[in-house]
Motif scaffolding. Structure first.
Motif, PDB file in Angstrom:
ATOM      1  N   ILE A 121      -2.256   0.962  -4.372  1.00  0.00           N
ATOM      2  CA  ILE A 121      -1.827  -0.413  -4.106  1.00  0.00           C
ATOM      3  C   ILE A 121      -1.207  -1.002  -5.359  1.00  0.00           C
ATOM      4  O   ILE A 121      -1.704  -0.788  -6.473  1.00  0.00           O
ATOM      5  N   LEU A 168     -11.718  -5.322  -1.595  1.00  0.00           N
ATOM      6  CA  LEU A 168     -11.874  -3.951  -1.114  1.00  0.00           C
ATOM      7  C   LEU A 168     -13.290  -3.440  -1.392  1.00  0.00           C
ATOM      8  O   LEU A 168     -13.892  -2.746  -0.549  1.00  0.00           O
ATOM      9  N   THR A 210      -7.723  -8.413  -4.884  1.00  0.00           N
ATOM     10  CA  THR A 210      -7.677  -7.305  -3.937  1.00  0.00           C
ATOM     11  C   THR A 210      -8.767  -6.284  -4.234  1.00  0.00           C
ATOM     12  O   THR A 210      -9.444  -5.794  -3.323  1.00  0.00           O
ATOM     13  N   PRO A 232       0.826  -1.205   0.000  1.00  0.00           N
ATOM     14  CA  PRO A 232       0.000   0.000   0.000  1.00  0.00           C
ATOM     15  C   PRO A 232       0.867   1.265   0.000  1.00  0.00           C
ATOM     16  O   PRO A 232       2.025   1.236   0.427  1.00  0.00           O
ATOM     17  N   ARG A 289      -4.318  -0.318   6.723  1.00  0.00           N
ATOM     18  CA  ARG A 289      -3.324  -1.308   6.294  1.00  0.00           C
ATOM     19  C   ARG A 289      -3.553  -2.645   7.007  1.00  0.00           C
ATOM     20  O   ARG A 289      -3.389  -3.714   6.417  1.00  0.00           O
ATOM     21  N   LEU A 301      -6.169  -4.676   5.335  1.00  0.00           N
ATOM     22  CA  LEU A 301      -5.679  -5.448   4.197  1.00  0.00           C
ATOM     23  C   LEU A 301      -5.196  -6.825   4.644  1.00  0.00           C
ATOM     24  O   LEU A 301      -5.449  -7.838   3.974  1.00  0.00           O
TER      25      LEU A 301
END
Length: 497
Positions: free
Chosen positions: A397, A363, A359, A262, A275, A278
């Motif tokens: 990212i 998200l 990802t 990130p 973070r 994640l």
């Protein structure tokens, strides 16, 4: 006159950036090992061995290292390699490199004694000097005039003293890279071993042909239009294994780790809660299955350091990455997220491409506004150096792979968190203090204790997220022999019948 021997290679990515100091892209490292030489190299057992250095000694107090270059080394333009070139190259390299920067911090002086001898004087004992000079990311020795280039700008000349000469006239970005045998190269008088030993060139020319479509690359290998395919997708490996004219093997037995990086400069990832979210949303099995497929080539790794190395540890609760906890991830993200657009760079021609898709989807499941931007890998490796806001040419990212450098917190690209931080630019004084303490500590038990403390801090601060570890099979025609196993891909010692 004998027919010219040409080794035809399909590399895993397009070569656009040629300066191994300016970028850490693995394809640029491959290029660097072709045209430059190094002071030391890691052998098959990961031990540093002299390469350009002929002899060296260390003073009794461990503070003064004296190195003498071996005879016969010249640059591709015919100029002799001198310690002036070496010193200039080291200083440019350690201005950017994580491991080099750590060495620079404990260096009192680095000076040429004469054309063949130079000294490194430390301000305090440091047990990683030879390991650092043998780092996979350099230093690569350039002429002093070239090494005078600002380390934050790319060099314009590509003259080295390595076993191959870069044929710049035939370089076509996005298509072809050509290397010619350097007739003036004097290899060490010993067998090759990893990135060390005698680099004897047995072909006249190496041609890289960039073929991003796997079907096209596979057909080219099967039809004898290319000789070596660096990174076939694992789902195509059974087809290659079924062809008696093709050998499938793992050239790099140490493997690679995959990480999610990130950008710490901009919301929401300027806050550790985002973070940490994640890390909680990651399920390594999901990422590795999408990226690699066949489980015989990958493993779940609950360490932020490469598994199977002395740095491996799960201290700080790294087990959270074995399965996804989306409820906890959403709780953390909701505590800091203010609706910012998160730009995820998606390399469509790189093995990490599927990771970007996963990802982005995860998200969005957390309620994050995601902009998935498709690009080729060469563009990504240039763009990740930008500190612009994500929606103004920057990024939030990216995903990447890294090799043996991730076995040590000193050289691991993702660990440094301060002045020498890699793209993503984390800043954490405690991480930097522990990195330095780990490098300075010689006792293995105490070093392990420091590693645990460092890992705990990293799990809390979350400079990056581990996505798994895997080996990458390669395929080559059966008339090709002498492939050197190791953590870098070099084309010395290879013969083509």
């Amino acid at each position: 006159m004998a027919q010219e021997s040409v080794l035809r290679v399909v590399p895993y990515a397009d070569l656009r950036n040629l300066d191994p100091v300016w970028t850490t892209a693995m394809i640029t490292q491959h290029h660097a090992y072709m045209i430059y030489d190094t002071l030391f190299g890691l052998d098959e057992q990961l031990m540093p061995q002299p390469q350009m250095v002929g002899e060296y000694s260390v003073s009794d107090d461990g503070l003064t290292y004296t190195f003498t270059l071996r005879d016969g080394m010249t640059f591709h333009d015919g100029a002799p390699v001198t310690t002036a070139d070496v010193v200039a190259s080291i200083k440019r390299w350690w201005a950017r490199d994580n491991a080099g920067g750590s060495l620079a911090e404990v260096t009192a002086s680095l000076e040429a004694v004469d054309d063949k001898t130079f000294t490194l004087v430390l301000s305090e004992p440091y047990g990683l000097v030879l390991d650092t000079f043998a780092s996979l990311t350099g230093p690569f020795i350039m002429p002093a005039a070239v090494a005078a280039t600002d380390p934050f700008e790319q060099v314009e000349s590509h003259i080295g003293s390595g076993p191959f000469v870069f044929n710049e006239e035939e370089w076509v970005p996005g298509n072809k890279v050509v290397y010619d045998k350097f007739e003036g190269y004097v290899p060490r008088d010993e067998p090759p071993s990893g990135a060390s030993g005698g680099k004897v060139v047995k072909v006249d020319r190496v041609e890289w042909s960039y073929l991003p479509d796997p079907g096209t690359a596979m057909a080219a290998l099967i039809n004898d239009e290319v000789d070596y395919w660096e990174a076939p997708p694992v789902d195509l490996v059974p087809v290659l294994e079924g062809d008696p004219n093709i050998t499938v093997g793992v050239q790099n037995p140490f493997g690679l780790i995959v990480i999610l990086r990130p950008n710490h400069l901009y919301p929401p990832f300027d806050k550790k809660e985002a973070r940490q979210a994640l890390a909680y949303m990651v399920d390594e099995t999901e990422y590795m299955t999408a990226m690699v497929g066949d489980p015989k080539y990958w493993q779940v790794c609950v360490s932020l350091m490469m598994c199977g190395t002395p740095g491996e540890t799960s201290a700080g609760g790294a087990e959270i990455m074995t399965s996804s906890d989306m409820a906890k991830a959403k709780e953390l993200m909701d505590s800091v997220y203010q609706g910012e657009t998160v730009v995820v760079m998606h390399p469509t021609d790189h093995p990490s491409g599927p990771a970007a898709l996963i990802t982005a989807a995860k998200l969005r499941e957390l309620g994050v506004n995601v902009e998935l931007q498709a690009m080729d890998w060469a563009t990504l490796t240039s763009r990740r150096a930008s500190k612009n806001e994500p929606t103004e040419g920057g990024w939030s990212i990216f995903h990447t792979r890294t090799g043996l450098g991730s076995a040590s917190p000193v050289s691991h690209l993702g660990v440094a968190a301060g002045e020498n931080a890699w793209f993503g630019w984390p800043a954490n004084e405690k991480i930097e203090e522990l990195r330095a303490a780990w490098g300075a500590e010689a006792d293995p038990d105490k070093r392990a204790e420091i590693m645990d403390a460092l890992h705990e801090e990293m799990m809390d601060y979350a400079p990056f997220v581990m996505l798994g570890q895997y080996q990458m099979p390669s395929g080559w025609r059966s008339n090709v022999s002498g492939v050197v196993k190791g953590s870098i891909l070099g084309f010395w010692n290879i013969e083509k019948q």
